[in-house]
Design a protein around this motif. Structure first.
Motif, PDB file in Angstrom:
ATOM      1  N   LEU A 254      -7.404  17.290  31.403  1.00  0.00           N
ATOM      2  CA  LEU A 254      -5.906  16.597  31.298  1.00  0.00           C
ATOM      3  C   LEU A 254      -5.531  14.974  31.589  1.00  0.00           C
ATOM      4  CD1 LEU A 254      -3.495  19.484  31.401  1.00  0.00           C
ATOM      5  CD2 LEU A 254      -3.892  18.597  29.597  1.00  0.00           C
TER       6      LEU A 254
ATOM      7  N   PHE B 109      -2.461  17.487  23.503  1.00  0.00           N
ATOM      8  CA  PHE B 109      -1.428  17.150  24.065  1.00  0.00           C
ATOM      9  C   PHE B 109      -1.246  15.371  23.566  1.00  0.00           C
ATOM     10  CE2 PHE B 109      -5.455  15.629  26.932  1.00  0.00           C
ATOM     11  CZ  PHE B 109      -5.010  14.213  27.389  1.00  0.00           C
ATOM     12  N   GLY B 110      -0.042  14.466  24.501  1.00  0.00           N
ATOM     13  CA  GLY B 110       0.048  13.197  23.693  1.00  0.00           C
ATOM     14  C   GLY B 110      -0.437  12.607  22.136  1.00  0.00           C
TER      15      GLY B 110
ATOM     16  N   THR C  66       2.890  21.595  32.831  1.00  0.00           N
ATOM     17  CA  THR C  66       2.875  20.643  32.438  1.00  0.00           C
ATOM     18  C   THR C  66       3.829  20.879  31.742  1.00  0.00           C
ATOM     19  OG1 THR C  66       2.077  22.522  31.260  1.00  0.00           O
ATOM     20  CG2 THR C  66      -0.035  20.364  31.421  1.00  0.00           C
TER      21      THR C  66
ATOM     22  N   ASN D  71       4.739  20.522  26.122  1.00  0.00           N
ATOM     23  CA  ASN D  71       3.566  19.398  24.900  1.00  0.00           C
ATOM     24  C   ASN D  71       2.421  19.025  25.725  1.00  0.00           C
ATOM     25  OD1 ASN D  71       5.139  19.034  22.985  1.00  0.00           O
ATOM     26  ND2 ASN D  71       5.652  17.372  23.914  1.00  0.00           N
TER      27      ASN D  71
ATOM     28  N   THR E  63       1.350  18.859  28.406  1.00  0.00           N
ATOM     29  CA  THR E  63       1.064  16.916  28.859  1.00  0.00           C
ATOM     30  C   THR E  63       2.236  16.733  30.461  1.00  0.00           C
ATOM     31  OG1 THR E  63       1.876  16.450  26.992  1.00  0.00           O
ATOM     32  CG2 THR E  63       2.064  14.645  28.818  1.00  0.00           C
TER      33      THR E  63
END
Length: 455
Positions: free
Chosen positions: A70, A345-346, A432, A435, A437
């Motif tokens: 990540l 993610f993102g 996280t 999502n 993230t």
């Protein structure tokens, strides 16, 4: 002992250079460099996102070994880093520009013990405000600001480093640019004016509905590229003028690509070529040009640099030392580079089609599995823009079976059980949001010292 200058950008795909056939973008200095370099035509970002790529570059390890799958996590010190390996051999080491490996917020000072062995330090964790870009110099506690466009100022800092250091001691210099990552139009205005968006041609896999937006995006992205090309030209000219070029391994690459509206998508993490394929030029002393088609993955970079300088490769490295391939002493027969996304993610959220995947990119084929099974199969020779997914196509049954065997072998080799994102996050104790993230606005210490990502 050879010096090393390693120049890399953030989010510059392989196809956008004059030497790779793009005649609308201005890269004269890189085109000249290509005429004197070993050109890997299939350089692959193993995990095409910022922190994972940087961690693999610095450790020579795969993401599920070093634990950074990540963004905005801190790299641990379990592996011997690139700078530590060169430093142990008597090299001065320098990092200038974006870091993105500390995991304690994007604008915090990074103390010496967390710099992975780099001595000369002109760094900020991460920023994409290229016209008001801050950094920390060495052990100073107050931020400085790069004057003007940060890539220009960072290049000047690199030139000052080259001019001021002892001439009788070898060095490793890493210059890490933030562009051409978006904001695409936060670039030198004089270069942006040279591109008329309405006249720019697009890759055939950009949907018609995205055409106007894509052309506008291309214009700013190309302006960034033109600026970085100038930076590379200044570095090469300074090395030549000082007599150091012919004792220096000069490398140009990028951490990952950018979809730039291809297949209706933006940015990275995805398994398509626009995201995973990056430029890679390695200029050796003497400047002899050669092309290598065989894929090279991110973990291969560190051991190859060490090998080119005649230095030992640490036992913690998983990547392959391809120095003999670069030097033309042996051919490169391995045709499968691993690609993966451990946690979407993102820009790759599940609601936008994001999913975990594992795959391989060979010279001819792209084969990718998600958690449900075979997902993508492209014959890149017949379908270079990856417009027709051939996964589970009876006509390619034998090809898919062979690619599946190669992928299974790479996963076994790297200790990857292809666990779900939730399982991996739980194993590592990462925090996280819904999502997947990491919240980089609220710095925390992460469980990097007890990562159990491999089983």
């Amino acid at each position: 002992m050879k010096n090393v200058v390693f120049v890399f950008s953030d989010q510059w795909r392989w196809c956008d250079h004059g030497y790779t056939g793009n005649k609308e973008v201005a890269t004269p200095h890189l085109d000249a460099l290509a005429r004197e370099s070993v050109h890997f035509t299939h350089a692959i970002a193993t995990m095409p996102v910022c922190s994972p790529w940087r961690a693999s570059f610095l450790t020579g390890q795969y993401p599920l070994t070093h634990g950074l799958f990540l963004n905005d996590l801190r790299l641990n010190h379990k592996a011997t880093s690139l700078a530590e390996a060169f430093g142990q051999a008597g090299y001065d080491t320098a990092w200038i520009g974006k870091w993105h490996l500390d995991g304690t917020g994007r604008s915090q000072r990074i103390p010496k013990e967390r710099r992975q062995g780099f001595d000369h330090w002109r760094v900020l964790e991460c920023t994409h405000n290229y016209l008001h870009s801050e950094y920390f110099a060495g052990d100073e506690t107050q931020k400085r600001t790069w004057p003007g466009y940060d890539a220009y100022a960072q290049t000047d800092e690199a030139l000052a480093y080259l001019q001021s250091r002892p001439k009788d001691k070898p060095f490793l210099l890493c210059l890490s640019f933030g562009p051409p990552h978006d904001p695409y139009r936060m670039c030198p205005e004089e270069l942006l004016k040279t591109y008329d968006a309405k006249t720019l041609s697009l890759r055939p896999n950009v949907p018609d509905a995205s055409r106007a937006d894509a052309q506008k995006t291309y214009a700013g992205y190309y302006a960034h590229i033109a600026a970085l090309d100038q930076c590379v030209g200044k570095l090469l000219a300074a090395l030549k003028a000082s007599g150091q070029l012919e004792n220096t391994v000069f490398v140009y690459t990028s951490d990952h690509g950018d979809m730039l509206h291809s297949h209706g998508m933006l940015k990275k993490q995805k398994p398509w070529d626009e995201s995973i394929r990056v430029p890679l030029l390695i200029r050796l002393p003497g400047g002899k040009a050669r092309t290598i088609e065989g894929p090279i993955g991110t973990p291969d970079l560190m051991p190859t640099l060490l090998g080119l300088c005649g230095l030992p490769v640490p036992a913690t490295v998983e990547g392959r030392n391809l120095a003999a391939v670069v030097q033309g002493k042996r051919t490169w027969d391995d045709d499968a580079a691993l690609i993966l996304c451990a946690v979407p993610f993102g820009e790759w959220l599940r609601r936008n089609g994001g999913r975990e995947y594992r795959g391989i990119r060979t010279v001819r084929y792209t084969y990718v599995r998600d958690l449900s099974g075979p997902w993508l199969l492209y014959d890149n020779r017949e379908d270079p823009y990856q417009l027709t997914n051939r996964a589970n196509d009876p006509a390619l049954k034998g090809v898919q079976a062979e690619l599946e065997k190669k992928l299974a072998a790479r996963l076994k080799e790297t200790g990857d059980d292809f666990a779900s994102a939730d399982t991996l996050i739980a194993r590592c104790g990462y925090k996280t949001d819904a999502n997947g993230t990491v919240d980089y606005a609220n710095p925390q210490r992460w469980g990097q010292e007890t990562v159990k990502a491999r089983v």
